[in-house]
Design an enzyme around this catalytic site. Structure first.
Site, PDB file in Angstrom:
ATOM      1  N   VAL A   1     -60.857  -6.768   5.287  1.00  0.00           N
ATOM      2  CA  VAL A   1     -61.099  -6.154   6.591  1.00  0.00           C
ATOM      3  C   VAL A   1     -62.008  -7.086   7.397  1.00  0.00           C
ATOM      4  CG1 VAL A   1     -61.913  -4.116   7.812  1.00  0.00           C
ATOM      5  CG2 VAL A   1     -60.938  -3.888   5.518  1.00  0.00           C
TER       6      VAL A   1
ATOM      7  N   ASP B   1     -57.458   9.566  -2.219  1.00  0.00           N
ATOM      8  CA  ASP B   1     -58.450   8.563  -2.612  1.00  0.00           C
ATOM      9  C   ASP B   1     -59.768   8.813  -1.885  1.00  0.00           C
ATOM     10  OD1 ASP B   1     -59.319   6.477  -4.144  1.00  0.00           O
ATOM     11  OD2 ASP B   1     -58.454   4.902  -2.883  1.00  0.00           O
TER      12      ASP B   1
END
Ligand SMILES: *[C@@H]1O[C@H](CO)[C@@H](O)[C@H](O)[C@H]1NC(C)=O
Ligand SMILES: *[C@@H]1O[C@H](CO)[C@@H](O)[C@H](O)[C@H]1NC(C)=O
Ligand SMILES: *[C@@H]1O[C@H](CO)[C@@H](O)[C@H](O)[C@H]1NC(C)=O
Ligand SMILES: *[C@@H]1O[C@H](CO)[C@@H](O)[C@H](O)[C@H]1NC(C)=O
Ligand SMILES: *[C@@H]1O[C@H](CO)[C@@H](O)[C@H](O)[C@H]1NC(C)=O
Length: 892
Positions: free
Chosen positions: A600, A711
């Site tokens: 990211v 998740d």
């Protein structure tokens, strides 16, 4: 009248293609010359019957010609060529159209003629539909045989199958169908029984020629027959058929025999068989051919061996009549029929014609008509390239490849499973599939099916497995199917349909925004953006402003967002080019983090807005997760979910452009590893818990179909500059409808320590798995410990197991994060602990849903931010809190 008819036929001839005219050259006739070149046909010189090639009726076999040494001028043209079936143990003709519930004579003719040069007659079986019709055993020097059956069609086609019995290659020369009036040949007591021709004799024939069409309008074939002990008599007048029970034409009836010996008063006819179980029906045809004088009488008895004796009987002049019985002659190898002069008769007996049929029961009922029609349609629609011939379910060992049937002796078989995966199907999902009403298993995966997932699939109420994966379907999946998938009654797969709105919220009026959007992007928007980058910048700008305005407005709204459609921000998502991504990230300079599926990066839009750009790693094969996340993000919007700004998908370069969350993830804050990160106070922790709970509540209840994040963990909870929490990383998310939910998913996904033990053990996922993970996060917020705790000198343990003994003894001081230095309200602390406990029992059934959790947390937060009780830290748990146990099982 004739003239009018001719006129009509001429007219028909103009509009109907010649091939069709040929096939139906004679009304009610289907005349097939097997092995004739495709598309060809002819009018037979002898019979004037129009024959056509068999290519419209069969897909298998090869055309062959008989050896020239067997060709003679007298040979019927139909026998010159044949179709042979070297491949496959059963090959079937599907003859249509035939009239349903109508009587037909079907005739199959064979002439070997050493067509294959082997000079060896093959032996094989002939089936009508699912039942054995006859065994083909050729005779004569050229190897010929012809067999006829009179039967009632039960559907709009007939199937005639040749079955290889291991004694040579089956073949066939001619196949003929003749539609009969239902009133003809009603010999059997049970109408469903059929008749196989044994003999049909034109007794006393003067020409020695067979009689058939056009002299017999039904094209029954009459063989000339005489015995030395008989003498022929005949008339030139026409013998009329006034009774209409049989098909004995005048040409046959106008010849007869009487005993050659004037003194004999009996005509005997006999035959033998090597199969005593055969049941014979005999029809003796009579008509008086002589004008009897005043004093003359012809009277006789008609007797069959040991079975019947009918008479005395006196046939009328030039009127066809017959004697037959509904009883059969059976159990012997020798039979005879005797026509015996009656006592009062002055003239000897006569006999004009005789027919002998063997009764044929066709016991096996063919597959359910509706199923057969449906599967035939499916076969035709998709031009299925499989050896699909004859009845789909019967005989059992010839069940069509790719389908299974149920066999219940009291019903016709039905089709219960159909596997058409990887069969190159194209076009839409065929409506005929909806007529397979007993089907339980349907696999259409790996084809090129297009169009929508039709609603008629919903009506297949026995369906327990439906795989539509890997096609090009679009639109959305009918909600009733999704519901069945959700409640576990249907295993539903539809992955890898790029334009199918597979999951997530789609509002019903515009069912597939994503599908159509994506398609448009691919086909249209890319080139436009590429060509008009200036315009693109404008688009970004407008979109961004709209988005920000929206966000501001949204953030002022109260938390609960339940039951809002979540297909919302779609118009604001935009597509970025990889060049734009490079520019935004300043050549991927600043790494914000590394996720499971890639890195990211920090980025900046042209207007200065900071963004997080999540690049899909090309090495890590995360493209499924990438796609899942992109699709989901396009549809969801909630203040507690990380906002989606756009994406880039150019070949291997794939990126998601997301809202930038300045404070990073919650795990980092709680771990204390980041020295710059501040210690979150109790109120902030409860607020974060509430934010996360609201985000999950929205996914579970605000989206239709619901979404399971799968998740939920501290690392996937991001904080902005105001410490507002937002859930990120939807790569593993599943909408409820997705295939893995209702059946064993091969890979249980999630993160150890957060993973719902029930899901882990059963692989059965539901939204309570997120509740469990949320409970773990809440424990992390309370304790400051990670989900998996590795204490010195002991085993690794989960946070849930770690806190349990302390809670048991009411030791809240050691449960709550020591970094808070006791700066929290005890009852608020206990309440939070209770919520976390309630979320984490091993069985999902005991867990609350996220709406309940939100309500409880709000309550908790009300307590938590109430002023100043922090000084008087009590370490016992207050009786009333646990005593009134806020989570009675009924409520959760
Ligand atoms: C076939 O025909 C031949 C000659 O007519 C005969 O010997 C033989 O038994 C027949 N076979 C069967 C199975 O009917
Ligand atoms: C099918 O079954 C029949 C009788 O059960 C048997 O005679 C025949 O050989 C079988 N055919 C195949 C191809 O297995
Ligand atoms: C049909 O049944 C056979 C044997 O039970 C099984 O192996 C096969 O997978 C089934 N086929 C379908 C399409 O269900
Ligand atoms: C389904 O079956 C019905 C009656 O059995 C028939 O009318 C209809 O045409 C069939 N539909 C398709 C698409 O084959
Ligand atoms: C559906 O078909 C796809 C493609 O053949 C396959 O990967 C998938 O496992 C199938 N789903 C089920 C539930 O069998």
């Amino acid at each position: 009248m004739r003239m009018v008819m001719v006129g009509i036929f001429l007219l028909l001839g103009l509009v109907v293609s010649p091939a069709v005219v040929l096939v139906h050259g004679q009304p009610g006739f289907i005349s097939i010359d097997c092995g004739l070149a495709e598309g060809s046909g002819y009018k037979d010189d002898e019979t004037t019957i129009d024959y056509s090639s068999d290519t419209d009726f069969i897909e298998a076999g090869v055309n062959k010609n008989i050896s020239s040494s067997f060709i003679s001028t007298s040979l019927q043209r139909q026998l010159l060529n044949l179709r042979s079936f070297p491949d496959g143990s059963r090959n079937c003709y599907t003859i249509k159209p035939v009239e349903m519930d109508s009587k037909y004579l079907i005739r199959a003719s064979f002439m070997y003629g050493n067509y294959d040069g082997l000079n060896l007659f093959p032996q094989f079986d002939l089936y009508l539909g699912v039942n054995l019709w006859d065994s083909v055993n050729l005779t004569g020097t050229s190897g010929t045989m012809s067999t006829e059956i009179i039967t009632i069609s039960s559907r709009n086609f007939m199937s005639v199958c040749l079955v290889n019995t291991g004694l040579g290659t089956p073949f066939i020369s001619t196949l003929e169908l003749r539609l009969m009036d239902m009133s003809l040949y009603n010999l059997t007591t049970d109408d469903s029984d059929s008749l196989v021709l044994y003999k049909r004799l034109d007794v006393g024939s003067t020409t020695g020629q067979i009689v058939r069409y056009p002299n017999d309008t039904l094209d029954f074939i009459w063989s000339p027959y005489n015995l030395p002990s008989w003498t022929s008599i005949f008339t030139l007048s026409e013998v009329k058929d006034l009774y209409g029970q049989f098909s004995a034409p005048s040409m046959v009836m106008s010849t007869a025999v009487r005993p050659a010996n004037e003194s004999s008063d009996t005509l005997n006819f006999s035959w033998t068989t090597d199969n005593p179980s055969l049941q014979f029906h005999v029809v003796d045809h009579y008509a008086e051919l002589e004008v009897l004088k005043e004093n003359e009488v012809r009277d006789f008895m008609d007797c069959g061996t040991g079975v019947f004796c009918y008479g005395p009987f006196s046939p009328d002049y030039l009127v066809a009549d017959a004697i037959y019985t509904k009883d059969t002659m059976t159990g012997q190898d020798h039979y005879s029929v005797s026509v015996i002069k009656a006592n009062d008769s002055t003239l000897p007996p006569i006999l004009n014609a005789i027919e002998i049929y063997a009764l044929k029961r066709l016991p096996d009922t063919a597959t359910n008509n509706r199923d057969v029609d449906a599967i035939m349609n499916i076969k035709a629609t998709y031009r299925v390239k499989r050896n699909w011939m004859g009845d789909p379910c019967l005989p059992k060992n010839y069940t069509w490849e790719g389908l299974n049937c149920s066999y219940d002796s009291s019903y016709p078989p039905t089709i219960i499973s159909l596997d058409l995966s990887s069969t190159r199907l194209s076009g839409e999902i065929a409506p005929s599939l909806g007529n397979l009403t007993s089907i339980q298993f349907l696999d259409l995966s790996r084809n090129n099916l297009t169009g929508a997932v039709p609603d008629f699939l919903v009506k297949l109420s026995f369906l327990t497995f439906l795989n539509l994966s890997s096609n090009k379907l679009n639109g959305s999946v009918p909600s009733a199917l999704l519901e069945r998938s959700q409640d576990g009654s249907l295993i539903l797969s539809f992955g890898d349909n790029p334009n199918l709105c597979t999951s997530y919220s789609c509002n019903t009026t515009e069912p597939c925004l994503s599908g159509s959007c994506k398609k448009k992007h691919k086909k249209f928007v890319i080139p436009v953006i590429a060509a008009l980058s200036v315009a693109a910048v404008l688009v970004i700008f407008t979109a961004l402003i709209a988005w920000r305005k929206f966000r501001e407005k949204r953030q002022g709204e109260p938390a609960a967002n339940a039951n809002k459609e979540c297909s919302f921000l779609i118009q604001h998502n935009r597509r970025f080019t990889s060049t734009e991504i490079m520019r935004m990230t300043n050549n991927f300079q600043r790494v914000l983090g590394k996720g499971a599926f890639g890195t990211v990066y920090h980025g900046q839009m042209e207007d200065g807005t900071e963004v997080a750009i999540k690049m899909l790693s090309q090495i890590r094969h995360g493209s499924v997760e990438f796609q899942t996340e992109a699709q989901l993000l396009m549809r969801v919007y909630h203040k507690n979910l990380v906002s989606f700004i756009g994406y880039c998908a150019e070949g291997d370069n794939k990126a998601l452009i997301l809202e930038y969350m300045l404070e990073g993830n919650l795990a980092k804050h709680l771990s204390g590893k980041d020295k710059n990160a501040r210690v979150l106070n109790w109120g902030q922790r409860l607020q974060i818990a509430l934010d996360v709970a609201q985000g999950l509540e929205y996914l579970h209840f605000g989206c239709k179909p619901p979404i399971i994040h799968r998740d939920v963990k501290a690392a996937n909870i991001l904080l902005n500059e105001r410490l507002e929490a937002k859930i990120a990383d939807f790569g593993l998310s599943k909408a409820f409808l997705d295939e893995e939910l209702t059946h064993i998913s091969t890979a249980v996904k999630g993160t150890h320590g957060y993973l719902d033990p029930e899901y882990f053990n059963s692989s059965k996922l539901n939204e309570k798995s997120d509740v469990y993970s949320f409970g773990v996060v809440l424990f992390e917020l309370i304790t400051g410990q990670p989900a998996i705790i590795q204490s010195v000198g002991s085993e690794r343990t989960t946070i849930v197991n770690w806190v349990a003994p302390m809670i048991e003894i009411g030791d809240i001081k050691n449960v709550v994060d020591p970094r808070l230095h006791g700066d929290y309200d005890i009852s608020s602390g206990w309440k939070a602990i209770e919520i976390a406990i309630a979320c984490t029992p091993p069985k999902s059934i005991g867990r609350p849903n996220m709406s309940d959790v939100v309500a409880e947390l709000k309550e908790c937060l009300g307590i938590g931010i109430a002023p100043e009780r922090t000084t008087s830290v009590k370490s016992e748990r207050p009786e009333n809190t646990f005593g009134s146990m806020s989570y009675p099982s009924a409520r959760w």
